[in-house]
Design a protein around this motif. Structure first.
Motif, PDB file in Angstrom:
ATOM      1  N   ARG A 138       0.898  -1.194  -0.119  1.00  0.00           N
ATOM      2  CA  ARG A 138      -0.094   0.103   0.010  1.00  0.00           C
ATOM      3  C   ARG A 138       0.872   1.291   0.066  1.00  0.00           C
ATOM      4  N   ALA A 139       2.067   1.127   0.793  1.00  0.00           N
ATOM      5  CA  ALA A 139       2.949   2.455   0.638  1.00  0.00           C
ATOM      6  C   ALA A 139       3.375   2.610  -0.513  1.00  0.00           C
ATOM      7  N   LEU A 140       3.683   1.355  -1.490  1.00  0.00           N
ATOM      8  CA  LEU A 140       4.563   1.678  -2.570  1.00  0.00           C
ATOM      9  C   LEU A 140       3.494   2.345  -3.722  1.00  0.00           C
ATOM     10  N   SER A 141       2.115   1.861  -3.396  1.00  0.00           N
ATOM     11  CA  SER A 141       1.131   2.608  -4.412  1.00  0.00           C
ATOM     12  C   SER A 141       0.991   3.984  -4.065  1.00  0.00           C
ATOM     13  N   SER A 142       0.990   4.337  -2.906  1.00  0.00           N
ATOM     14  CA  SER A 142       0.802   5.914  -2.590  1.00  0.00           C
ATOM     15  C   SER A 142       2.034   6.839  -2.526  1.00  0.00           C
ATOM     16  N   MET A 143       3.227   6.048  -2.255  1.00  0.00           N
ATOM     17  CA  MET A 143       4.592   6.939  -2.048  1.00  0.00           C
ATOM     18  C   MET A 143       5.612   6.353  -3.024  1.00  0.00           C
ATOM     19  N   GLY A 144       5.343   5.682  -3.851  1.00  0.00           N
ATOM     20  CA  GLY A 144       6.331   5.040  -4.616  1.00  0.00           C
ATOM     21  C   GLY A 144       6.995   5.960  -5.804  1.00  0.00           C
ATOM     22  N   ASP A 145       6.563   7.076  -5.903  1.00  0.00           N
ATOM     23  CA  ASP A 145       7.064   8.244  -6.883  1.00  0.00           C
ATOM     24  C   ASP A 145       8.525   8.642  -6.510  1.00  0.00           C
ATOM     25  N   LYS A 146       8.634   8.546  -5.114  1.00  0.00           N
ATOM     26  CA  LYS A 146      10.043   8.862  -4.758  1.00  0.00           C
ATOM     27  C   LYS A 146      11.265   7.767  -4.632  1.00  0.00           C
ATOM     28  N   ALA A 147      12.121   7.978  -5.434  1.00  0.00           N
ATOM     29  CA  ALA A 147      13.041   6.863  -5.787  1.00  0.00           C
ATOM     30  C   ALA A 147      13.088   6.242  -4.526  1.00  0.00           C
ATOM     31  N   GLY A 148      13.998   7.058  -3.382  1.00  0.00           N
ATOM     32  CA  GLY A 148      14.714   6.546  -2.191  1.00  0.00           C
ATOM     33  C   GLY A 148      13.397   5.558  -1.578  1.00  0.00           C
ATOM     34  N   VAL A 149      12.316   6.086  -1.537  1.00  0.00           N
ATOM     35  CA  VAL A 149      11.172   5.213  -0.759  1.00  0.00           C
ATOM     36  C   VAL A 149      10.770   4.021  -1.654  1.00  0.00           C
ATOM     37  N   LYS A 150      10.884   4.204  -2.998  1.00  0.00           N
ATOM     38  CA  LYS A 150      10.639   3.181  -3.643  1.00  0.00           C
ATOM     39  C   LYS A 150      11.456   2.051  -3.573  1.00  0.00           C
ATOM     40  N   ASN A 151      12.882   2.229  -3.940  1.00  0.00           N
ATOM     41  CA  ASN A 151      13.613   1.125  -3.766  1.00  0.00           C
ATOM     42  C   ASN A 151      13.815   0.588  -2.526  1.00  0.00           C
ATOM     43  N   PHE A 152      13.617   1.295  -1.272  1.00  0.00           N
ATOM     44  CA  PHE A 152      13.485   0.746  -0.135  1.00  0.00           C
ATOM     45  C   PHE A 152      12.159  -0.394   0.141  1.00  0.00           C
ATOM     46  N   LEU A 153      11.221  -0.044  -0.466  1.00  0.00           N
ATOM     47  CA  LEU A 153      10.002  -0.763  -0.431  1.00  0.00           C
ATOM     48  C   LEU A 153       9.971  -1.928  -1.350  1.00  0.00           C
ATOM     49  N   LEU A 154      10.688  -1.759  -2.496  1.00  0.00           N
ATOM     50  CA  LEU A 154      10.783  -2.956  -3.539  1.00  0.00           C
ATOM     51  C   LEU A 154      11.712  -3.979  -2.576  1.00  0.00           C
ATOM     52  N   CYS A 155      12.910  -3.725  -2.108  1.00  0.00           N
ATOM     53  CA  CYS A 155      13.694  -4.465  -1.696  1.00  0.00           C
ATOM     54  C   CYS A 155      13.107  -5.336  -0.430  1.00  0.00           C
ATOM     55  N   THR A 156      12.543  -4.441   0.406  1.00  0.00           N
ATOM     56  CA  THR A 156      11.971  -5.173   1.593  1.00  0.00           C
ATOM     57  C   THR A 156      10.721  -5.954   1.220  1.00  0.00           C
ATOM     58  N   LEU A 157       9.867  -5.814   0.130  1.00  0.00           N
ATOM     59  CA  LEU A 157       8.795  -6.664  -0.576  1.00  0.00           C
ATOM     60  C   LEU A 157       9.596  -7.990  -0.871  1.00  0.00           C
ATOM     61  N   GLY A 158      10.782  -7.705  -1.656  1.00  0.00           N
ATOM     62  CA  GLY A 158      11.562  -8.985  -2.226  1.00  0.00           C
ATOM     63  C   GLY A 158      11.977  -9.957  -0.952  1.00  0.00           C
ATOM     64  N   THR A 159      12.670  -9.320   0.081  1.00  0.00           N
ATOM     65  CA  THR A 159      12.939  -9.878   1.273  1.00  0.00           C
ATOM     66  C   THR A 159      11.721 -10.602   2.053  1.00  0.00           C
ATOM     67  N   ILE A 160      10.614 -10.237   1.943  1.00  0.00           N
ATOM     68  CA  ILE A 160       9.485 -10.833   2.712  1.00  0.00           C
ATOM     69  C   ILE A 160       9.232 -12.089   1.719  1.00  0.00           C
ATOM     70  N   CYS A 161       9.217 -11.707   0.299  1.00  0.00           N
ATOM     71  CA  CYS A 161       8.951 -12.878  -0.603  1.00  0.00           C
ATOM     72  C   CYS A 161       9.762 -14.163  -0.343  1.00  0.00           C
ATOM     73  N   GLU A 162      11.019 -13.899  -0.136  1.00  0.00           N
ATOM     74  CA  GLU A 162      12.216 -14.652   0.142  1.00  0.00           C
ATOM     75  C   GLU A 162      11.938 -15.510   1.627  1.00  0.00           C
ATOM     76  N   LEU A 163      11.343 -14.660   2.632  1.00  0.00           N
ATOM     77  CA  LEU A 163      11.167 -15.233   3.789  1.00  0.00           C
ATOM     78  C   LEU A 163       9.687 -16.211   3.828  1.00  0.00           C
ATOM     79  N   LYS A 164       9.125 -15.766   2.854  1.00  0.00           N
ATOM     80  CA  LYS A 164       7.710 -16.748   2.444  1.00  0.00           C
ATOM     81  C   LYS A 164       8.191 -17.845   1.676  1.00  0.00           C
ATOM     82  N   ASN A 165       9.027 -18.058   1.171  1.00  0.00           N
ATOM     83  CA  ASN A 165       9.811 -19.141   0.349  1.00  0.00           C
ATOM     84  C   ASN A 165       9.116 -19.082  -1.028  1.00  0.00           C
ATOM     85  N   ASP A 166       9.103 -17.703  -1.550  1.00  0.00           N
ATOM     86  CA  ASP A 166       8.738 -17.372  -2.943  1.00  0.00           C
ATOM     87  C   ASP A 166       9.798 -16.567  -3.607  1.00  0.00           C
ATOM     88  N   PRO A 167      10.834 -17.069  -3.872  1.00  0.00           N
ATOM     89  CA  PRO A 167      11.906 -16.392  -4.441  1.00  0.00           C
ATOM     90  C   PRO A 167      11.573 -15.828  -6.034  1.00  0.00           C
TER      91      PRO A 167
END
Length: 232
Positions: free
Chosen positions: A137-166
């Motif tokens: 939800r944060a990515l949808s509302s604040m993802g136009d800012k590069a720093g915030v966008k990359n942080f959120l994308l990396c964090t979402l990627g990490t969560i996917c890995e933790l949920k065994n979805d590489p």
């Protein structure tokens, strides 16, 4: 002395209005003829100003209230978490407070920032599904800012890995790796290199390590990447 009287022709010229006077006169006549319309228009303009002022005041009040709610929620979390460093206890103490903030003030700056901050709390408490939803939800509302966008994308990627979805995690990291901002790009590349290794794609993994090794500046992953390249 000869009679210096004004001629009839000159008298007629003097009685005639010049162009400027004629323009003023026509404007006055138009105003008088459309006085009711002008009054209605003026009233409408005043109404618009009043409504706009009320909306602006309401926005400001919402921002203040949202900020106050967020601050109290953060304080409560720290209070409960600091007792025995239990992230789950802190999460349970404030989850309803944050939900109230999201329900009542979703379009405020404080509400949008709380998506990330409470997402962090959920992540620390290992509620990965909730954290994933908040970060998305944060990515949808604040993802136009590069720093915030990359942080959120990396964090979402990490969560996917933790949920065994590489595979899904890879899709988020690739958006950082292929994006215009260099912020967290080496983090995404390193994560991708490891994912490719798990997927037995040695060539793709090596390309990520090479990009890290060749990147400008210092990177905590550069020495590891160089060692992995030499070992292959």
């Amino acid at each position: 002395m000869a009679n210096q009287g004004v001629s009839n022709e000159r008298k007629r010229e003097l009685t005639q209005m010049d162009p400027f006077q004629e323009s003023i006169s026509r404007s006055v006549e138009w105003v008088l003829a459309h006085k009711k319309l002008l009054m209605i228009s003026a009233g409408a303009l005043v109404g618009v100003v009043v409504v706009f002022s009320a909306i602006l005041f309401s926005f400001k009040q919402s921002e203040v209230k949202a900020s106050e709610l967020a601050a109290k929620a953060y304080e409560k979390y720290e209070e409960h978490y600091s007792q025995d460093r239990d992230a789950r206890k802190g999460y349970d103490a404030v989850k309803d407070d944050f939900q109230t903030l999201f329900d009542e003030y979703p379009n405020t700056s404080a509400g949008r920032m709380a998506l990330i901050n409470f997402g962090n709390i959920c992540f620390e408490a290992k509620d990965y599904d909730h954290a994933f939803d908040l970060y998305s939800r944060a990515l949808s509302s604040m993802g136009d800012k590069a720093g915030v966008k990359n942080f959120l994308l990396c964090t979402l990627g990490t969560i996917c890995e933790l949920k065994n979805d590489p595979e899904q995690g890879k899709s988020y990291y690739l958006r950082v790796e292929e994006g215009p901002s260099n912020l967290l790009k080496d983090d995404a590349r390193f994560a991708l290199a490891l994912i490719y290794e798990k997927l037995n794609d040695a060539d793709a993994s090596r390309r990520m390590y090479e990009k890290i090794a060749e990147s400008q500046g210092t990177s905590m992953y550069k020495a590891i990447a160089q060692a992995r390249i030499s070992a292959q």
